[in-house]
Scaffold this motif. Structure first.
Motif, mmCIF file in Angstrom:
data_model
loop_
_atom_site.group_PDB
_atom_site.id
_atom_site.type_symbol
_atom_site.label_atom_id
_atom_site.label_comp_id
_atom_site.label_asym_id
_atom_site.label_seq_id
_atom_site.Cartn_x
_atom_site.Cartn_y
_atom_site.Cartn_z
ATOM 1 N N PRO A 246 -6.318 19.969 -4.279
ATOM 2 C CA PRO A 246 -7.179 19.994 -5.594
ATOM 3 C C PRO A 246 -6.585 20.886 -6.748
ATOM 4 C CG PRO A 246 -8.482 20.681 -3.666
ATOM 5 C CD PRO A 246 -7.258 20.496 -3.219
ATOM 6 N N LEU A 247 -5.690 21.954 -6.405
ATOM 7 C CA LEU A 247 -5.208 22.789 -7.517
ATOM 8 C C LEU A 247 -3.703 22.426 -7.868
ATOM 9 C CD1 LEU A 247 -6.704 26.296 -6.733
ATOM 10 C CD2 LEU A 247 -7.612 24.353 -8.191
ATOM 11 N N ASP A 248 -3.277 21.323 -7.088
ATOM 12 C CA ASP A 248 -1.718 20.890 -7.557
ATOM 13 C C ASP A 248 -2.114 19.949 -8.461
ATOM 14 O OD1 ASP A 248 0.629 19.596 -7.774
ATOM 15 O OD2 ASP A 248 0.712 19.251 -5.585
ATOM 16 N N TYR A 249 -2.052 20.570 -9.934
ATOM 17 C CA TYR A 249 -2.578 19.732 -11.210
ATOM 18 C C TYR A 249 -1.425 18.680 -11.497
ATOM 19 C CZ TYR A 249 -5.651 23.581 -11.462
ATOM 20 O OH TYR A 249 -6.633 24.566 -11.112
ATOM 21 N N GLY A 250 -0.184 18.709 -10.990
ATOM 22 C CA GLY A 250 0.636 17.997 -11.157
ATOM 23 C C GLY A 250 0.263 16.482 -10.318
ATOM 24 N N ALA A 251 0.034 16.816 -8.942
ATOM 25 C CA ALA A 251 -0.490 15.516 -8.373
ATOM 26 C C ALA A 251 -1.618 15.083 -8.556
ATOM 27 C CB ALA A 251 -0.386 16.192 -6.747
ATOM 28 N N ASN B 163 -4.507 10.621 -11.363
ATOM 29 C CA ASN B 163 -5.471 10.174 -12.343
ATOM 30 C C ASN B 163 -4.918 9.022 -13.127
ATOM 31 O OD1 ASN B 163 -7.684 11.599 -11.543
ATOM 32 N ND2 ASN B 163 -7.155 13.450 -13.067
ATOM 33 N N GLN B 164 -3.378 9.263 -13.382
ATOM 34 C CA GLN B 164 -2.595 8.292 -14.213
ATOM 35 C C GLN B 164 -2.652 6.765 -13.473
ATOM 36 O OE1 GLN B 164 1.445 9.698 -14.509
ATOM 37 N NE2 GLN B 164 1.107 11.328 -15.151
ATOM 38 N N LEU B 165 -2.489 6.902 -11.969
ATOM 39 C CA LEU B 165 -2.674 5.464 -11.606
ATOM 40 C C LEU B 165 -4.200 4.893 -11.710
ATOM 41 C CD1 LEU B 165 -0.718 6.779 -8.177
ATOM 42 C CD2 LEU B 165 0.233 4.897 -10.005
ATOM 43 N N ARG C 25 6.410 10.925 -4.417
ATOM 44 C CA ARG C 25 6.754 10.119 -5.472
ATOM 45 C C ARG C 25 5.789 8.915 -5.529
ATOM 46 N NH1 ARG C 25 13.613 9.434 -5.790
ATOM 47 N NH2 ARG C 25 12.758 8.380 -3.719
ATOM 48 N N ALA C 26 4.434 9.310 -5.391
ATOM 49 C CA ALA C 26 3.403 8.413 -5.474
ATOM 50 C C ALA C 26 3.671 7.058 -6.431
ATOM 51 C CB ALA C 26 1.989 8.714 -5.697
ATOM 52 N N GLU C 27 3.851 7.573 -7.669
ATOM 53 C CA GLU C 27 4.015 6.724 -9.018
ATOM 54 C C GLU C 27 5.527 6.084 -9.287
ATOM 55 O OE1 GLU C 27 5.843 10.076 -10.919
ATOM 56 O OE2 GLU C 27 4.874 9.570 -9.081
ATOM 57 N N LEU C 28 6.448 6.238 -8.387
ATOM 58 C CA LEU C 28 7.762 6.051 -8.539
ATOM 59 C C LEU C 28 7.846 4.515 -9.231
ATOM 60 C CD1 LEU C 28 10.803 6.759 -8.729
ATOM 61 C CD2 LEU C 28 10.748 5.802 -6.118
ATOM 62 N N VAL D 176 0.865 -1.277 0.113
ATOM 63 C CA VAL D 176 -0.211 0.237 0.117
ATOM 64 C C VAL D 176 0.909 1.156 -0.071
ATOM 65 C CG1 VAL D 176 -1.804 1.478 1.296
ATOM 66 C CG2 VAL D 176 -1.903 -1.193 1.274
ATOM 67 N N TRP D 177 0.516 2.080 -0.847
ATOM 68 C CA TRP D 177 1.160 3.663 -0.762
ATOM 69 C C TRP D 177 -0.054 4.642 -0.597
ATOM 70 C CZ3 TRP D 177 0.477 8.443 -2.074
ATOM 71 C CH2 TRP D 177 1.718 9.336 -2.164
ATOM 72 N N ALA D 178 -0.032 4.994 0.418
ATOM 73 C CA ALA D 178 -1.185 5.883 0.916
ATOM 74 C C ALA D 178 -0.835 7.150 1.744
ATOM 75 C CB ALA D 178 -2.391 5.087 1.783
ATOM 76 N N ARG D 179 -0.925 8.419 1.488
ATOM 77 C CA ARG D 179 -0.589 9.289 2.147
ATOM 78 C C ARG D 179 -0.908 10.460 1.219
ATOM 79 N NH1 ARG D 179 3.431 6.351 0.795
ATOM 80 N NH2 ARG D 179 4.056 5.939 3.018
ATOM 81 N N ARG D 180 -0.565 11.858 1.790
ATOM 82 C CA ARG D 180 -0.876 13.052 0.978
ATOM 83 C C ARG D 180 -0.088 12.960 -0.541
ATOM 84 N NH1 ARG D 180 1.596 18.290 0.612
ATOM 85 N NH2 ARG D 180 3.190 17.685 2.151
ATOM 86 N N PHE D 181 -0.655 13.106 -1.691
ATOM 87 C CA PHE D 181 0.092 13.117 -2.756
ATOM 88 C C PHE D 181 0.691 14.600 -2.997
ATOM 89 C CE2 PHE D 181 -2.288 9.619 -3.982
ATOM 90 C CZ PHE D 181 -1.684 9.250 -5.075
#
Length: 552
Positions: free
Chosen positions: A392-397, A402-404, A360-363, A350-355
């Motif tokens: 919500p306004l951190d479009y990179g995160a 959404n990629q995941l 690097r959630a998707e590393l 599990v990877w779960a915390r603030r994005f």
């Protein structure tokens, strides 16, 4: 009835914790029903208040009653992230009847105070401030609507409600603390109320302590002096007076530096973060020595007590059965959300915390060929779950989240959950065999999610950063990506090194141990459980704050 005109904590105070303390924080994660937090800062404040109550400390919390919380995380039609804001109603909060005004942007703004009694959720008394009252115009009402509002002026106003408004509340309560504790610099405007109250910087300094959570200089909140002045942030002091008081020339006011210069004591939130902070601020005169108190989490709230009981009695079959049950129960939530039905007998990561980008959630997915091979393994199968709230306004995160989500549509053994708040956090820790944590070193000040994962029978798998540096015993209580000289690497090289090591340790150590040596695996799980309670339980932290920060 509670006496709010001469407030005292409503329980007998332990003599060693008699120093009267007010603890200011922008967010508190006390319990799932009270949605006034976003992530780690709130989880920490919540555990601190729980331990203060358990130890019978003379401490109260000062926060804000966010009408719409941080945000509610739901989904668009294609399963991607959809932020929504709903009004929150709380029958368990008591209206104190206290109302008073502070000046924001040259306008008097009414503040109402609400009270969370200790017996509701077993936490020290908490006062929550709101401007959402009919006496205010609409703009003033919205100040306490959304935690971390994206509008700069709104965010400054929020800091003023916490700081000036919180310090003023203490006068209304006649609480008169010996110590004002700023948990992060959001409440630093309080010093300008305290200057008016006590008359000099020296007198304020005797009473103020400051905890910083920011491991790099650029991450500290800064605003233009003249904007702050226009917003009435300095509470009657002129810009020139503030520059004189803070020693900050130029046009930019650094909130953390101001907090440091008004504090008699300061601390980072892990041993490593203490070192990083001392290095970061070493060229700034007139600041206190920065010590460290490592963040911790509350055993009573977070730990699965049955796992600990079976570990203590040595009933290994019952221990294994309990962990399997916890996984199975949590997987029902995952299946309900995503349609992915996971298997309790398969190693679950599990990877779960603030994005946030440095976390690097998707590393692990960046090398898609290797990731695909990992997900399709038949000899050593795995399952992976992601969860967490991007700003919500951190479009990179948001894009990473959404990629995941889209990637998970290719694999029945991968899921991405929404609604990552206290309850889901606990369930996903129970669901996990491996708690994956791969921030870019040394960007994580502390990062406490792995502590509560250990308290639920999960093994930390992490880069060497934050609190982990004080806990890690590779292969004995966790698995660690060994640290090279990161300073000599650029970001791409660092990410590539960490990615390769993640796969190497996962494939050569973690998977074979989990599937071929159950006894050894259980020993690692149980050593993590005992080691984490030994030092990373929040009663130790709350005690250290009294001993190192609050006393004289």
């Amino acid at each position: 009835m509670t006496d709010f005109k001469n407030f005292q904590v409503p329980y007998p105070v332990a003599p060693e914790y008699s120093t009267k303390t007010a603890y200011f924080s922008m967010e508190f994660a006390i319990h799932q029903p009270l949605k006034i937090y976003s992530g780690g800062l709130g989880f920490l404040s919540g555990s601190h208040l729980r331990s203060a109550y358990e130890l019978k400390q003379n401490l109260i919390g000062i926060g804000i009653l966010w009408k719409y919380g941080y945000y509610d995380q739901s989904r668009n039609q294609d399963q991607t992230l959809k932020p929504e804001w709903y009004e929150k109603l709380y029958s368990f909060l008591e209206d104190t009847g206290i109302k008073y005004q502070i000046t924001v942007h040259d306008v008097p703004v009414w503040i109402k105070a609400y009270y969370l009694a200790p017996t509701i959720f077993n936490a020290a008394p908490l006062f929550l401030l709101s401007t959402d009252t009919p006496e205010n115009d609409y703009l003033s009402q919205t100040i306490t609507h959304k935690l971390y509002d994206s509008d700069t002026a709104a965010k400054i106003a929020q800091c003023m409600i916490l700081g000036i408004g919180g310090a003023r509340l203490l006068d209304e309560l006649n609480f008169n603390p010996d110590v004002y504790h700023l948990n992060e610099a959001h409440g630093v405007s309080s010093v300008f109320h305290l200057m008016q109250k006590f008359g000099s910087k020296e007198e304020v300094k005797k009473r103020l302590v400051f905890t910083t959570h920011t491991p790099e200089e650029a991450g500290n909140e800064k605003h233009d002096y003249y904007l702050l002045n226009k917003m009435s942030f300095f509470n009657g002091f002129t810009v020139d007076q503030v520059k004189e008081l803070t020693g900050m020339k130029g046009d930019i006011f650094n909130h953390s530096l101001a907090a440091l210069r008004f504090a008699r004591k300061a601390n980072g939130v892990s041993r490593l973060h203490g070192q990083v902070s001392r290095e970061m601020w070493k060229d700034y005169p007139d600041i206190p020595e920065i010590t460290h108190i490592t963040n911790s989490q509350n055993y009573k709230y977070w730990a699965d007590k049955q796992l600990y009981n079976f570990e203590k009695t040595g009933d290994q079959a019952a221990f294994d059965d309990r962990k399997r049950y916890l996984k199975k129960r949590a997987f029902e939530i995952v299946a309900d959300q995503t349609g992915q039905l996971l298997d309790p007998d398969v190693l679950t990561i599990v990877w779960a915390r603030r994005f946030a980008s440095y976390k690097r959630a998707e590393l692990i997915t960046r090398d898609l060929r290797r990731f695909d091979a990992l997900m399709k393994k038949t000899k050593y199968p795995i399952q992976i779950i992601w969860a967490g709230k991007p700003y919500p306004l951190d479009y990179g995160a948001v894009s990473v989240f959404n990629q995941l989500v889209h990637l998970s549509k290719n694999y029945p053994n991968m899921a991405v959950c929404v609604g990552y708040e206290l309850t889901l956090s606990k369930r996903l820790k129970q669901a996990s065999d491996i708690w994956l944590n791969n921030p870019r070193v040394p960007r994580e000040a502390s990062g406490t999610s792995g502590m509560t994962a250990s308290m639920n029978g999960s093994v930390n798998f992490s880069t060497y950063d934050g609190w982990i540096c004080e806990f890690a015993d590779h292969g004995k209580n966790c698995f660690i990506v060994p640290s090279p000289n990161y300073a000599s690497m650029n970001i791409q090289e660092q990410d590539e090194y960490d990615l390769n090591k993640l796969y190497e340790i996962l494939e050569k150590e973690i998977l074979p141990t989990y599937y071929e040596d159950k006894d050894k695996w259980r020993k690692i799980v149980q050593k993590g459980m005992t080691d984490v309670v030994g030092y990373f339980e929040s009663n130790r932290m709350a005690k250290e704050y009294y001993e190192l920060m609050y006393k004289g």
